[in-house]
Write a protein that holds these residues in place. Sequence first.
Motif, PDB file in Angstrom:
ATOM      1  N   ASN A 360      28.214  37.373 -44.290  1.00  0.00           N
ATOM      2  CA  ASN A 360      28.868  36.061 -44.116  1.00  0.00           C
ATOM      3  C   ASN A 360      30.062  36.043 -45.092  1.00  0.00           C
ATOM      4  N   GLU A 368      29.654  37.101 -36.514  1.00  0.00           N
ATOM      5  CA  GLU A 368      29.988  36.274 -35.422  1.00  0.00           C
ATOM      6  C   GLU A 368      29.562  37.093 -34.147  1.00  0.00           C
ATOM      7  N   GLN A 371      25.694  36.695 -34.093  1.00  0.00           N
ATOM      8  CA  GLN A 371      25.239  35.287 -33.813  1.00  0.00           C
ATOM      9  C   GLN A 371      25.275  35.075 -32.422  1.00  0.00           C
ATOM     10  N   VAL A 405      20.668  31.832 -38.833  1.00  0.00           N
ATOM     11  CA  VAL A 405      21.452  30.984 -37.889  1.00  0.00           C
ATOM     12  C   VAL A 405      22.277  29.866 -38.898  1.00  0.00           C
ATOM     13  N   TRP A 409      26.743  29.505 -39.873  1.00  0.00           N
ATOM     14  CA  TRP A 409      27.171  28.391 -39.322  1.00  0.00           C
ATOM     15  C   TRP A 409      27.832  27.451 -40.448  1.00  0.00           C
ATOM     16  N   ARG A 414      32.378  31.017 -36.582  1.00  0.00           N
ATOM     17  CA  ARG A 414      32.274  30.237 -35.372  1.00  0.00           C
ATOM     18  C   ARG A 414      32.724  31.374 -34.205  1.00  0.00           C
ATOM     19  N   ILE A 418      26.573  28.099 -30.407  1.00  0.00           N
ATOM     20  CA  ILE A 418      25.878  27.394 -31.593  1.00  0.00           C
ATOM     21  C   ILE A 418      24.901  26.172 -30.798  1.00  0.00           C
ATOM     22  N   TRP A 422      21.049  26.063 -31.641  1.00  0.00           N
ATOM     23  CA  TRP A 422      20.251  25.044 -32.071  1.00  0.00           C
ATOM     24  C   TRP A 422      19.157  24.710 -31.239  1.00  0.00           C
ATOM     25  N   LEU A 479      21.524  22.379 -40.585  1.00  0.00           N
ATOM     26  CA  LEU A 479      22.275  22.796 -39.549  1.00  0.00           C
ATOM     27  C   LEU A 479      22.454  21.874 -38.523  1.00  0.00           C
ATOM     28  N   SER A 482      25.265  19.242 -39.869  1.00  0.00           N
ATOM     29  CA  SER A 482      26.407  19.739 -39.619  1.00  0.00           C
ATOM     30  C   SER A 482      26.812  19.572 -37.982  1.00  0.00           C
ATOM     31  N   LEU A 483      25.879  19.803 -37.203  1.00  0.00           N
ATOM     32  CA  LEU A 483      26.119  19.482 -35.783  1.00  0.00           C
ATOM     33  C   LEU A 483      26.081  18.032 -35.198  1.00  0.00           C
TER      34      LEU A 483
END
Length: 760
Positions: A360, A368, A371, A405, A409, A414, A418, A422, A479, A482-483
């Motif tokens: 990262n 990316e 992921q 994960v 993020w 990105r 995602i 999730w 996470l 953030s979402l």
Amino acid sequence: MKTMRFLLLFMAWAAYGVANAEPVDYVSTLVGTLSKHSLSTGNTYPAVAMPWGMNFWTPQTGKMGDGWQYVYTEDKIRGLKQTHQPSPWINDYGQFAIMPTTRTVFNEDERASWFSHKAEVATPYYYKVYLADWDVTAEVTPTERAALIRLTYPETSEARVIIDAFDGGSHVAIDADHQRVTGFTSKNSGGVPEGFKNYFVIEFSQPISFQACYSGDNGLVEDLPAVWGRHAGAVVGFPSLKRGQQVTLRVASSFISLEQAIRNLKEVGSRSFDEVKTDGRNRWNEVLGRVEVEDSNVDHLRTFYSCLYRSVLFPRMFYEMDADGQPVHYSPHTGETCKGYYFTDTGFWDTFRSLFPLLNLLYPEMNEKMQEGLANCYKESGFLPEWASPGHRGCMVGNNSASVVADAWLKGLRGYDIETLWKAVVHGANAVHPQVPSTGRLGYEHYNKLGYVPYNIGINESVARTLEYAYDDWCIYQLGKSLGKSEKELKPFRLRAMNYKNVYDAETHLMRGRNEDGSFQSPFSPLKWGDAFTEGNAWHYTWSVFHDPEGLIRLMGGKEVFVQMLDSVFSVPPLFDESYYGGVIHEIREMQIMNMGNYAHGNQPIQHMIYLYDYAGQPWKAQRWVREVMDRFYSAQPDGYCGDEDNGQTSAWYVFSAMGFYPVCPGSGQYVLGTPYFDKMTLHLPKGKTLTIIADNQQADNCYVGTMTIDGQAYDKNYLEHETLMQGGVINYQLQAKPNQQRGIAESAAPYSFSKTLKR
């Protein structure tokens, strides 16, 4: 006078050589190969590969199927092997071997040749060895899915190449008209569905004048063009060769089809061996060059870049490019060909800690893609992987895909789905894979109801699971925030993030197994490995509260007791109780012989523990112990690790620690400070940013940070923010021989802890 003049000229030449060396020149691929079942110094093999490449190549000293496929103390080579092995404990799949001889043989003992490390060149992009019994020099240089092998023969009328597709079900076919051998190998160690195959194609630069096929049931039969069976192989020969005459093999493979293997052969195209070798060298310098190191200690440079090399091998690409140049992959879950990226051969129990945070920071464009690969894994199997090789494998504990994960993020990666990820992390927290119980959460029903996995219900390593599930719940919570997920959806994860408290024993100040009725396990030995823990004991796992060290400090009664317990890890003799295993496992032995008390750096659970001194206001102790571990436990020699290297994790610890900071809690966005190891490091970050780390007064005894500045401004905290690093700039450390016990002692200097964010 002449002697002095020569000495000065030699020193100048040596300095010039070091100054003009490129990063890949410092790498030794043999680090960690002086290993065996009972004692690991890395349990590695010299991987000849591209960074994250689908196929690796290695010289094979071990017998077919032996997880220790290359051991430094061996003196015979049986072949150049295409390998996908992530660890000897997981073993291999998609494997076959190529061996030159000057006699028509096939048996792996008969074809084996004596060799010497003095006649061996091992680099990431190129391997060369002299096979003494056959008077043949063999070389290999790879691309991601293909390779060129160059064989230099003596004068002989029996120039031969053996292709061993191994047992477990295989096939070879010789097409002499087109100077080609094709086939497949099915040998694997699990993690694949029925019908799994690795298809290969080999094209020769010389006409095929001799052919024979081998069947494990019928032996070697001349003029037989093809064979299918339990163990298939082939021997091809060429017209009489003069001494020094070369045969070049163009090799590629595919998990999808023979047609795709032939397509993958285009990676080498019409390029010469030396052109592929040069391109490989350039690619490695590009990847390793993301970190430029300046220092006068060449041995330390070799160790650093050897560790960085290991950090960018896994997880490997498990995807290929179709006729339209789009990524496709064989699904190790369904056996079908699916669209998109896929990566494999990593255990998140190991690599969530610092390997993925390193990606990262330095290689986000690769993660990316990884992921996206994780999302594809969930779509195809219903679960995220925890240990993948190439599909789900039953190994280790935890649900640390949530960390992998979340950290990606939250650090700004990105371009992938995602929302699917999730769903995947939420599902994995409340389910267990029906065939692979180490995937998902074994014991989740008890954990969700009681707040811990009970010790006495037949689920081993219950405390380890509880501690890791609690951290993973925190990752899911972060996470989800953030979402923009609802408080109702997030509340269970927020509450369960504190479940680590439920296995803390105030009497011993250690984590301890807890029975279903609430009582603690009895009798209890803090020195007992396994049992309630995973490859460690209570002294190792008590610190696995990555997201809330402040909460752990409170449980222990304050910073003074907390520091005393940290100190005790090093002062408690290296005693152990191995009764759970019925014998001394190699991880125990590696702790015992290192002379650092009960600190077991050779295994992952305790690798972050040294940095916890920063949370208790004594960062100088972290600085002292980090320096000692780096000095004593790592080198660029064949015994250069103090335990399993484990897919880049133990190497990434060194890479981060050399920078002067470490990601104790992936998902927090912070790195906890240690002490820098080099005079100067330059990190080439995304968006053209550059971060320079300078250590003034860097000397062997100067491990302590006296003062620190960021872009010229004094800095007194014990952590760095990810966002700060990604902006670039200059971090300057002033090092000294004595600890500065006034720096980093304020409450505000401590790194992130979840407890601090909660309403009291």
